[in-house]
Write an enzyme that holds these catalytic residues in place. Structure first.
Site, PDB file in Angstrom:
ATOM      1  CG  ASP A   1      46.282  -9.286  15.326  1.00  0.00           C
ATOM      2  OD1 ASP A   1      46.131 -10.182  16.429  1.00  0.00           O
ATOM      3  OD2 ASP A   1      47.431  -9.522  14.713  1.00  0.00           O
TER       4      ASP A   1
ATOM      5  CD  GLU B   1      51.523  -9.035  16.942  1.00  0.00           C
ATOM      6  OE1 GLU B   1      51.368  -9.786  17.871  1.00  0.00           O
ATOM      7  OE2 GLU B   1      51.178  -8.505  15.988  1.00  0.00           O
TER       8      GLU B   1
ATOM      9  CG  HIS C   1      51.097  -8.264  11.589  1.00  0.00           C
ATOM     10  ND1 HIS C   1      49.784  -7.958  11.453  1.00  0.00           N
ATOM     11  CD2 HIS C   1      51.311  -8.762  12.903  1.00  0.00           C
ATOM     12  CE1 HIS C   1      49.233  -8.381  12.359  1.00  0.00           C
ATOM     13  NE2 HIS C   1      50.103  -8.833  13.342  1.00  0.00           N
TER      14      HIS C   1
ATOM     15  CG  ASP D   1      29.222 -35.405   1.021  1.00  0.00           C
ATOM     16  OD1 ASP D   1      30.156 -35.440   0.188  1.00  0.00           O
ATOM     17  OD2 ASP D   1      28.623 -36.157   1.228  1.00  0.00           O
TER      18      ASP D   1
ATOM     19  NE  ARG E   1      50.594 -11.778  20.856  1.00  0.00           N
ATOM     20  CZ  ARG E   1      50.604 -12.969  21.080  1.00  0.00           C
ATOM     21  NH1 ARG E   1      52.116 -13.525  21.797  1.00  0.00           N
ATOM     22  NH2 ARG E   1      49.723 -13.703  20.972  1.00  0.00           N
TER      23      ARG E   1
ATOM     24  CG  HIS F   1      56.857 -11.848  18.929  1.00  0.00           C
ATOM     25  ND1 HIS F   1      56.358 -10.475  18.799  1.00  0.00           N
ATOM     26  CD2 HIS F   1      56.401 -12.396  19.999  1.00  0.00           C
ATOM     27  CE1 HIS F   1      55.672 -10.161  19.931  1.00  0.00           C
ATOM     28  NE2 HIS F   1      55.468 -11.327  20.610  1.00  0.00           N
TER      29      HIS F   1
ATOM     30  CG  HIS G   1      50.204 -11.829   9.766  1.00  0.00           C
ATOM     31  ND1 HIS G   1      51.141 -12.824   9.982  1.00  0.00           N
ATOM     32  CD2 HIS G   1      49.885 -11.673  11.016  1.00  0.00           C
ATOM     33  CE1 HIS G   1      51.037 -13.079  11.480  1.00  0.00           C
ATOM     34  NE2 HIS G   1      50.602 -12.238  11.892  1.00  0.00           N
TER      35      HIS G   1
ATOM     36  CE1 TYR H   1      54.404 -14.035  24.252  1.00  0.00           C
ATOM     37  CE2 TYR H   1      56.380 -12.946  23.262  1.00  0.00           C
ATOM     38  CZ  TYR H   1      55.113 -13.151  23.610  1.00  0.00           C
ATOM     39  OH  TYR H   1      54.327 -12.292  22.845  1.00  0.00           O
TER      40      TYR H   1
ATOM     41  CD  GLU I   1      48.309  -8.031  18.035  1.00  0.00           C
ATOM     42  OE1 GLU I   1      47.683  -9.472  18.474  1.00  0.00           O
ATOM     43  OE2 GLU I   1      48.498  -8.291  16.838  1.00  0.00           O
TER      44      GLU I   1
ATOM     45  CG  ASP J   1      46.970 -12.825  19.194  1.00  0.00           C
ATOM     46  OD1 ASP J   1      46.007 -12.256  18.571  1.00  0.00           O
ATOM     47  OD2 ASP J   1      47.969 -12.899  19.047  1.00  0.00           O
TER      48      ASP J   1
ATOM     49  CG  HIS K   1      51.823 -19.166  16.275  1.00  0.00           C
ATOM     50  ND1 HIS K   1      52.663 -19.518  15.026  1.00  0.00           N
ATOM     51  CD2 HIS K   1      51.840 -17.761  16.635  1.00  0.00           C
ATOM     52  CE1 HIS K   1      52.978 -18.089  14.487  1.00  0.00           C
ATOM     53  NE2 HIS K   1      52.544 -17.252  15.488  1.00  0.00           N
TER      54      HIS K   1
HETATM   55  N1  GLY Z   1      47.032 -12.924  15.892  1.00  0.00           N
HETATM   56  C1  GLY Z   1      48.276 -12.992  14.991  1.00  0.00           C
HETATM   57  C2  GLY Z   1      49.255 -12.024  15.207  1.00  0.00           C
HETATM   58  O1  GLY Z   1      49.177 -11.393  16.329  1.00  0.00           O
HETATM   59  O2  GLY Z   1      50.034 -11.781  14.428  1.00  0.00           O
HETATM   60 MN    MN Z   2      49.256  -9.325  15.216  1.00  0.00          MN
HETATM   61 MN    MN Z   3      47.489 -10.943  17.578  1.00  0.00          MN
END
Ligand code: GLY
Ligand code: MN
Ligand code: MN
Length: 442
Positions: A268, A389, A351, A38, A410, A347, A358, A393, A412, A257, A240
């Site tokens: 973000d 960002e 974005h 539920d 990172r 990466h 995103h 790593y 960002e 993050d 992730h």
């Molecule tokens: N937190 C998702 C990204 O940095 O794209």
């Molecule tokens: Mn991001």
């Molecule tokens: Mn992020």
């Protein structure tokens, strides 16, 4: 809803109808989704639907008829019984008044009214393929109309993706949207600063995550914009990572993050800092490298540049640093061409950011004069907002100096393209080595 800005949302609907030229658009909101038995997942409206309406209830559809410049909402009925259990619902009449639609109907009338509205429309705008349920429902309306062909009723010959038009609109943020994005950024930046002051070795990652959630909600954000990553030590090398259940050790870096969603708009932010308040020498070497890569990337965010320029600038700095720190060997060109840098930076540098973390919008544009299928990076223009960002790593490996093993970093920020450069929306989150160490001392 005293602060609701009817003009903003109605102007978006009119703009979309202008871009359509003729035909009819159908944009449903997101369904409610059951989590288990539920219990539902927290409800989140569809971003396209919300962009056109500002209406947050589930079970709603907006329909736009371009030639008549008419916008119609279908929504849930008022229902005292359901409202006692689940809370307030506008109902069609109050929703029409409050949100500025020309007409509004009960969602229970959707099938009957839609077959009438679709009749003789030349073109249908819809996000075909997004939801099998809506694909089938709309197909069934078209089939009803086909049975009326002998009565002279025609079915739209053309179906186009409404998202193509909306993506372009959403890419350019209005002052109304930017005010919300700035507030979302301020809340998230405050949460990152709070986390730096809170964190001590020995805590669990989820204790730090809880600081974020508290800071988001107490400032009026409705939700985290995505699942927060709170990654200590080697966990930071999992891009992730979100188990957030490891004990933070003395000497670890903590990569966080985390951003929030405010009235639909995401922030973000990533910050990386030493759990004990002092960077070690190898941590500092890599941190300063990522920070200078980010500065070089942000310097490329302006209307003379294209989408990929920040990524190229970040890569240029990172690759030189990887060579200087003996993480990569050979010339800059060789490391770039071979892709050897991807062992440490796998990466892209950002974005689009907006209603979706995103966000909607193409990154490339079809280039004139090139052969079919050829694309070029689109130009950055005032009002576009993006993240910057870069990261680094380092997993244990034979070709890697051991003092860098298990360091993940990172940094960002959220950035708006302005007429003469850019504005960093998240600049309140501290990020130089000296600022971080000073904040953590207090
Ligand atoms: N937190 C998702 C990204 O940095 O794209
Ligand atoms: Mn991001
Ligand atoms: Mn992020």
């Amino acid at each position: 809803m005293s602060a609701f800005n009817i003009q903003e949302f109605s102007a978006r609907r009119h703009r979309l109808m202008q871009l359509m030229g003729n035909g009819i658009a159908i944009v449903p909101t997101a369904p409610e989704v059951i989590r288990n038995r539920d219990s539902h997942y927290p409800y989140r409206f569809d971003s396209y639907f919300y962009y056109l309406t500002g209406f947050k209830e589930p079970e709603a559809v907006v329909v736009l008829i371009a030639e008549q410049s008419k916008s119609i909402l279908f929504c849930r009925d008022k229902d005292m019984e359901r409202e006692i259990w689940d809370g307030f619902r506008y109902g069609a009449d109050a929703a029409r008044e409050t949100f500025g639609f020309d007409e509004a109907y009960s969602i229970s009338e959707l099938d009957a009214v839609m077959t009438k509205l679709l009749a003789n429309q030349p073109k249908l705008y819809f996000s075909l393929g997004e939801s099998p349920v809506w694909d089938q429902r709309i197909t069934s309306w078209l089939n009803v109309l086909r049975t009326q062909a002998r009565a002279g009723i025609s079915v739209p010959d053309d179906i186009a993706d409404v998202r193509k038009l909306l993506d372009e609109m959403r890419l350019y943020k209005s002052p109304f949207e930017l005010a919300l994005m700035q507030r979302s950024a301020d809340i998230a930046a405050g949460a990152h600063n709070r986390a730096m002051q809170f964190t001590r070795p020995g805590q669990m990652e989820y204790e730090v995550e809880a600081e974020f959630l508290h800071e988001f909600y107490r400032n009026g954000a409705q939700a985290p914009a995505y699942t927060s990553i709170v990654a200590s030590g080697a966990n930071a090398c999992t891009l992730h990572y979100n188990a957030n259940n490891t004990q933070i050790k003395d000497g670890d870096l903590l990569l966080i993050d985390a951003g929030c969603e405010l009235d639909g708009y995401a922030s973000d932010i990533t910050r990386t800092f030493p759990a004990n308040g002092r960077f070690t020498a190898p941590q500092k070497d890599l941190y300063e490298l990522v920070l200078s890569a980010q500065a070089a990337a942000i310097a490329q965010v302006n209307p003379t540049q294209h989408w990929n320029a920040p990524h190229e600038a970040a890569l240029d700095v990172l690759i030189q640093g990887f060579i200087d720190l003996k993480l990569c060997r050979g010339s800059k060109e060789a490391v770039l061409d071979s892709g050897a840098y991807r062992q440490f930076y796998m990466h892209r540098t950002g974005h689009w950011l907006g209603l979706d973390v995103h966000d909607a919008g193409e990154y490339q544009s079809k280039s004139d004069g090139k052969k079919a299928g050829a694309h070029t990076w689109r130009k950055l223009e005032p009002g576009m907002s993006l993240t910057v960002e870069p990261g680094c790593y380092v997993r244990p490996a034979e070709n890697v100096p051991e003092h860098f093993w298990n360091i993940g970093i990172r940094i960002e920020d959220d950035v708006l393209v302005t007429t003469d450069g850019c504005k960093v929306l998240t600049e309140k989150a501290v990020k130089t080595v000296s600022e971080i160490e000073a904040l953590m001392r207090h």
